[in-house]
Design a protein around this motif. Structure first.
Motif, PDB file in Angstrom:
ATOM      1  N   ARG A 244       0.832  -1.206   0.000  1.00 48.79           N
ATOM      2  CA  ARG A 244       0.000   0.000   0.000  1.00 48.79           C
ATOM      3  C   ARG A 244       0.868   1.258   0.000  1.00 48.79           C
ATOM      4  O   ARG A 244       0.541   2.249  -0.663  1.00 48.79           O
ATOM      5  N   ASP A 245       1.972   1.212   0.738  1.00 49.61           N
ATOM      6  CA  ASP A 245       2.869   2.370   0.769  1.00 49.61           C
ATOM      7  C   ASP A 245       3.488   2.626  -0.602  1.00 49.61           C
ATOM      8  O   ASP A 245       3.628   3.782  -1.032  1.00 49.61           O
ATOM      9  N   THR A 280     -10.626  13.432 -16.088  1.00 48.17           N
ATOM     10  CA  THR A 280     -11.770  13.198 -15.200  1.00 48.17           C
ATOM     11  C   THR A 280     -11.792  11.773 -14.646  1.00 48.17           C
ATOM     12  O   THR A 280     -11.815  11.592 -13.424  1.00 48.17           O
ATOM     13  N   PRO A 281     -11.783  10.727 -15.468  1.00 48.23           N
ATOM     14  CA  PRO A 281     -11.738   9.377 -14.897  1.00 48.23           C
ATOM     15  C   PRO A 281     -10.436   9.069 -14.178  1.00 48.23           C
ATOM     16  O   PRO A 281     -10.415   8.290 -13.222  1.00 48.23           O
ATOM     17  N   THR A 282      -9.334   9.695 -14.611  1.00 49.23           N
ATOM     18  CA  THR A 282      -8.058   9.483 -13.931  1.00 49.23           C
ATOM     19  C   THR A 282      -8.137  10.004 -12.494  1.00 49.23           C
ATOM     20  O   THR A 282      -7.742   9.324 -11.541  1.00 49.23           O
ATOM     21  N   SER A 283      -8.661  11.209 -12.339  1.00 48.53           N
ATOM     22  CA  SER A 283      -8.819  11.795 -11.012  1.00 48.53           C
ATOM     23  C   SER A 283      -9.773  10.972 -10.156  1.00 48.53           C
ATOM     24  O   SER A 283      -9.529  10.758  -8.957  1.00 48.53           O
ATOM     25  N   ARG A 284     -10.837  10.501 -10.770  1.00 50.01           N
ATOM     26  CA  ARG A 284     -11.826   9.725 -10.019  1.00 50.01           C
ATOM     27  C   ARG A 284     -11.214   8.449  -9.449  1.00 50.01           C
ATOM     28  O   ARG A 284     -11.458   8.081  -8.297  1.00 50.01           O
ATOM     29  N   TYR A 285     -10.387   7.759 -10.253  1.00 44.27           N
ATOM     30  CA  TYR A 285      -9.767   6.532  -9.759  1.00 44.27           C
ATOM     31  C   TYR A 285      -8.784   6.835  -8.627  1.00 44.27           C
ATOM     32  O   TYR A 285      -8.771   6.132  -7.607  1.00 44.27           O
ATOM     33  N   LEU A 286      -7.972   7.851  -8.790  1.00 49.32           N
ATOM     34  CA  LEU A 286      -6.988   8.171  -7.757  1.00 49.32           C
ATOM     35  C   LEU A 286      -7.674   8.537  -6.447  1.00 49.32           C
ATOM     36  O   LEU A 286      -7.205   8.153  -5.360  1.00 49.32           O
ATOM     37  N   ASP A 287      -8.784   9.251  -6.520  1.00 51.59           N
ATOM     38  CA  ASP A 287      -9.536   9.580  -5.302  1.00 51.59           C
ATOM     39  C   ASP A 287     -10.103   8.315  -4.661  1.00 51.59           C
ATOM     40  O   ASP A 287     -10.064   8.157  -3.427  1.00 51.59           O
ATOM     41  N   ALA A 288     -10.633   7.421  -5.485  1.00 52.08           N
ATOM     42  CA  ALA A 288     -11.205   6.181  -4.954  1.00 52.08           C
ATOM     43  C   ALA A 288     -10.126   5.296  -4.346  1.00 52.08           C
ATOM     44  O   ALA A 288     -10.347   4.647  -3.310  1.00 52.08           O
ATOM     45  N   LEU A 289      -8.957   5.266  -4.970  1.00 50.63           N
ATOM     46  CA  LEU A 289      -7.852   4.463  -4.441  1.00 50.63           C
ATOM     47  C   LEU A 289      -7.408   5.001  -3.083  1.00 50.63           C
ATOM     48  O   LEU A 289      -7.152   4.226  -2.151  1.00 50.63           O
ATOM     49  N   ALA A 291      -9.268   6.592  -0.981  1.00 54.62           N
ATOM     50  CA  ALA A 291     -10.334   6.286  -0.022  1.00 54.62           C
ATOM     51  C   ALA A 291     -10.253   4.845   0.481  1.00 54.62           C
ATOM     52  O   ALA A 291     -10.707   4.546   1.587  1.00 54.62           O
ATOM     53  N   ARG A 292      -9.670   3.949  -0.324  1.00 55.67           N
ATOM     54  CA  ARG A 292      -9.513   2.535   0.063  1.00 55.67           C
ATOM     55  C   ARG A 292      -8.101   2.267   0.570  1.00 55.67           C
ATOM     56  O   ARG A 292      -7.643   1.129   0.563  1.00 55.67           O
TER      57      ARG A 292
END
Length: 323
Positions: A244-245, A280-289, A291-292
């Motif tokens: 994760r790091d 837009t989808p790139t930012s969305r994935y990075l934010d979701a990652l 968050a997890r």
């Protein structure tokens, strides 16, 4: 909110644009039909294998959409070769075919085999019979990077190598789309360079589970070793703190390039900002990652959530002429 109807209307629009593009690029009715079919294939290929990029490309102008779809289909086609087989020799043979095609297109030629391949045919129409020197370099760079990737084993060495691969593939693809559409703008080139790196690195993070099943790893070996993890542990899809790091480090690299691309938005001519909607989808994935907690093996993050929400975000950014 965007709906499937938006996608249907966009697809119909692209078909109309492809018809106009084919008429301007060929000399007979038969050629027109073949070229229109080639562009339709490129649209279908992008939709099937890179849906988010497909959604973004739907919002380009009628002047730009067909050529952009041809370039993006070329990138998808070459990107999928290494993962489509467990035999590196098979992948290298297919990529050698593409290298021959690109070399022919660079000389303004097209072999019988290339003319029979819809992506190669559409790409030739997009870049023209006498492609620019820049386009020739970019096409070769994309294929050469895919060849080097198919040959490598044991994962990428460090973040620099990862960044270089993303630049040689996705940054080059964005720049090639701009060139094919006749865009000559230094600021757009700089945005493409940064955003392509962000897109490429993010795509590799997002594909971590699929790569692990193929015994491929794009988390840098140097970073894994520094954190006390191994490439083998990624093949087992271990969601350890160490992995994760490392994922956090790699995601931060992608985010820095994404931020750089967005920081330059005011310098990009408003009609050309649609080329960079993939932010837009790139930012969305990075934010979701994030968050997890940077668990790259979490399939719910990789899937990207509800498509209708993503469609709405892309459509809203396109409407606002932002990315």
């Amino acid at each position: 909110m965007a709906t499937p109807a938006l996608v249907r209307r966009g697809t119909i629009a692209v078909r109309m644009h492809a018809r106009a593009f084919a008429t301007a690029s060929s000399s007979s009715s038969s050629d027109d039909d073949d070229l229109r079919a080639a562009f339709r294939h490129c649209v279908a290929l992008a939709r099937a294998r890179d849906y988010e990029t497909y959604l973004c490309t739907l919002h380009l102008s009628r002047t730009h959409a067909p050529a952009a779809f041809a370039v993006r289909a070329f990138n998808v086609e070459t990107a999928s070769i290494a993962g489509a087989t467990t035999e590196s020799a098979t992948a290298l043979a297919r990529l050698a075919w593409w290298r021959d095609v690109v070399d022919g297109l660079a000389r303004g030629e097209a072999s019988v085999e290339a003319k029979g391949h819809p992506v190669a045919r559409a790409l030739r129409a997009a870049i023209g019979a006498t492609p620019s020197a820049h386009a020739r370099v970019l096409m070769r760079r994309i294929v050469d990077a895919r060849v080097a990737d198919a040959r490598q084993s044991g994962g990428v060495e460090d973040a620099e190598a990862l960044e270089r691969y993303a630049a040689d593939t996705h940054s080059s693809a964005l720049a090639l789309a701009l060139d094919a559409c006749g865009v000559k703008d230094t600021d757009c080139d700089h945005v493409a360079s940064h955003l392509g790196r962000a897109i490429g690195i993010t795509a590799l993070l997002r594909g971590s589970s699929a790569h692990a099943k193929q015994r491929r790893c794009y988390l840098p070996r140097e970073a894994l070793a520094r954190r006390g993890a191994s490439v083998e542990s990624t093949y087992r899809m271990e969601s350890s703190d160490a992995i994760r790091d490392v994922a956090h480090e790699v995601a931060s690299l992608a985010k820095s390039h994404l931020d750089s691309a967005r920081a330059m938005m005011d310098r990009v001519p408003t009609p050309l900002r649609g080329f960079f909607l993939q932010a837009t989808p790139t930012s969305r994935y990075l934010d979701a990652l994030e968050a997890r907690d940077f668990d790259v093996f979490d399939e719910s993050v990789a899937k990207g959530g509800a498509p209708v929400i993503l469609q709405a975000r892309i459509a809203w950014n396109a409407y606002r002429c932002t990315y």
